[in-house]
Design a protein around this motif. Structure first.
Motif, short mmCIF file in Angstrom:
data_model
loop_
_atom_site.label_atom_id
_atom_site.label_comp_id
_atom_site.label_asym_id
_atom_site.label_seq_id
_atom_site.Cartn_x
_atom_site.Cartn_y
_atom_site.Cartn_z
N VAL A 74 33.69 -6.09 22.47
CA VAL A 74 32.51 -6.74 23.05
C VAL A 74 31.58 -5.71 23.70
O VAL A 74 30.36 -5.76 23.53
CB VAL A 74 32.92 -7.81 24.08
CG1 VAL A 74 31.71 -8.29 24.89
CG2 VAL A 74 33.56 -9.01 23.37
N LYS A 125 34.98 -9.27 15.97
CA LYS A 125 34.13 -8.40 16.78
C LYS A 125 34.03 -7.01 16.19
O LYS A 125 32.94 -6.40 16.19
CB LYS A 125 34.68 -8.32 18.22
CG LYS A 125 33.67 -7.76 19.22
CD LYS A 125 32.41 -8.60 19.25
CE LYS A 125 31.26 -7.87 19.92
NZ LYS A 125 29.98 -8.56 19.74
N ASN A 129 30.67 -5.19 14.86
CA ASN A 129 30.28 -3.86 15.33
C ASN A 129 30.04 -2.90 14.16
O ASN A 129 29.23 -1.96 14.28
CB ASN A 129 31.36 -3.28 16.24
CG ASN A 129 31.38 -3.95 17.60
OD1 ASN A 129 30.47 -4.68 17.97
ND2 ASN A 129 32.44 -3.72 18.36
N THR A 142 25.58 -13.80 18.98
CA THR A 142 26.73 -13.05 19.49
C THR A 142 27.21 -13.56 20.84
O THR A 142 28.41 -13.55 21.11
CB THR A 142 26.38 -11.55 19.60
OG1 THR A 142 25.20 -11.39 20.41
CG2 THR A 142 26.12 -10.95 18.23
N VAL A 146 31.01 -15.01 21.57
CA VAL A 146 31.88 -14.52 22.64
C VAL A 146 32.35 -15.68 23.51
O VAL A 146 33.53 -15.75 23.89
CB VAL A 146 31.15 -13.45 23.49
CG1 VAL A 146 31.95 -13.13 24.75
CG2 VAL A 146 30.94 -12.18 22.67
#
Length: 235
Positions: A74, A125, A129, A142, A146
């Motif tokens: 994150v 995640k 990325n 996003t 989360v």
């Protein structure tokens, strides 16, 4: 002067790499588990015991490698403190809600399936990325992602807490204390991770290193999924 600046960046890269290596090695053993000694200690508690549960929550977070892997993913490309606070707050809201409600309402959920989804959150995640969704032409919110995965992380916590067979006497106080402990542990973990990332990012090694670091995160997520699904089918 350049050598002096480069040294802490290499230390940061090595430090973060060591963290990832230790996490990947410990995935099967520590993912979302509570030790037998802690279970025995909790079984003897009757009534409010805020400090004991605060400690247990912090310990569970610091040794909860599935949580840590997700949090590393994150914050990996979050450069501003404001963004770190926003994303971590979304995660906190999610896992706090399902932790508290899951225990208080005694909602049932298979721990293996929930923890496999948590493993998937790490894979998701890391893939994000690496720019995977962008290459597929998918636009995902996003922050909401989360928050959503935070709900599953909290549900995973709730399943473990429910299995402890907590006494109804002082349950709310103990549960809130456990949740506060989780947040304390989360702050400690994030402080270390963000510090190492901030040292590493100005280095020329960050771009190529970030690629391999996120591949490692993805591998850790797949290990978690495989471990939990193996437990599910074997149970």
């Amino acid at each position: 002067m350049t050598q002096r600046l480069a040294q802490p960046r290499w230390v940061a890269a090595a430090g973060l790499g060591l963290v990832l290596l230790l996490l990947l090695q410990g995935v099967p053993a520590f993912a979302h588990d509570i030790s037998d000694s802690d279970r025995a200690a909790v079984a003897q508690i009757v009534g409010p015991a805020p400090f004991a549960f605060l400690y247990l929550g912090a310990k569970h977070m610091v040794t909860g490698y599935d949580h840590i892997l997700f949090l590393i993913g994150v914050v990996f490309f979050l450069y501003r403190l404001r963004d770190v606070i926003i994303y971590v707050s979304m995660f906190t809201i999610g896992h706090s809600a399902t932790l508290l409600l899951g225990v208080l309402l005694d909602t049932g959920a298979n721990s293996y399936i929930v923890d496999a989804i948590i493993g998937f959150s790490v894979v998701y995640k890391a893939f994000e990325n690496l720019g995977g969704f962008r290459k597929l032409g998918l636009a995902i919110n996003t922050k909401l992602a989360v928050l959503g995965f935070g709900l599953f992380h909290g549900l995973g916590l709730a399943t473990k807490v429910r299995d402890l067979g907590l006494s109804e006497d002082g349950l709310l106080v103990n549960l809130i204390s456990f949740n506060i402990g989780v947040e304390v542990g989360q702050v400690v973990v994030l402080a270390v991770v963000v510090f190492l990332l901030n040292l590493w990012r100005p280095s020329r090694t960050f771009a190529p290193g970030a690629f391999y670091a996120n591949l490692a995160l993805m591998a850790g997520g797949f290990l978690l999924i495989g471990y939990q699904l193996t437990g599910y089918f074997a149970s």
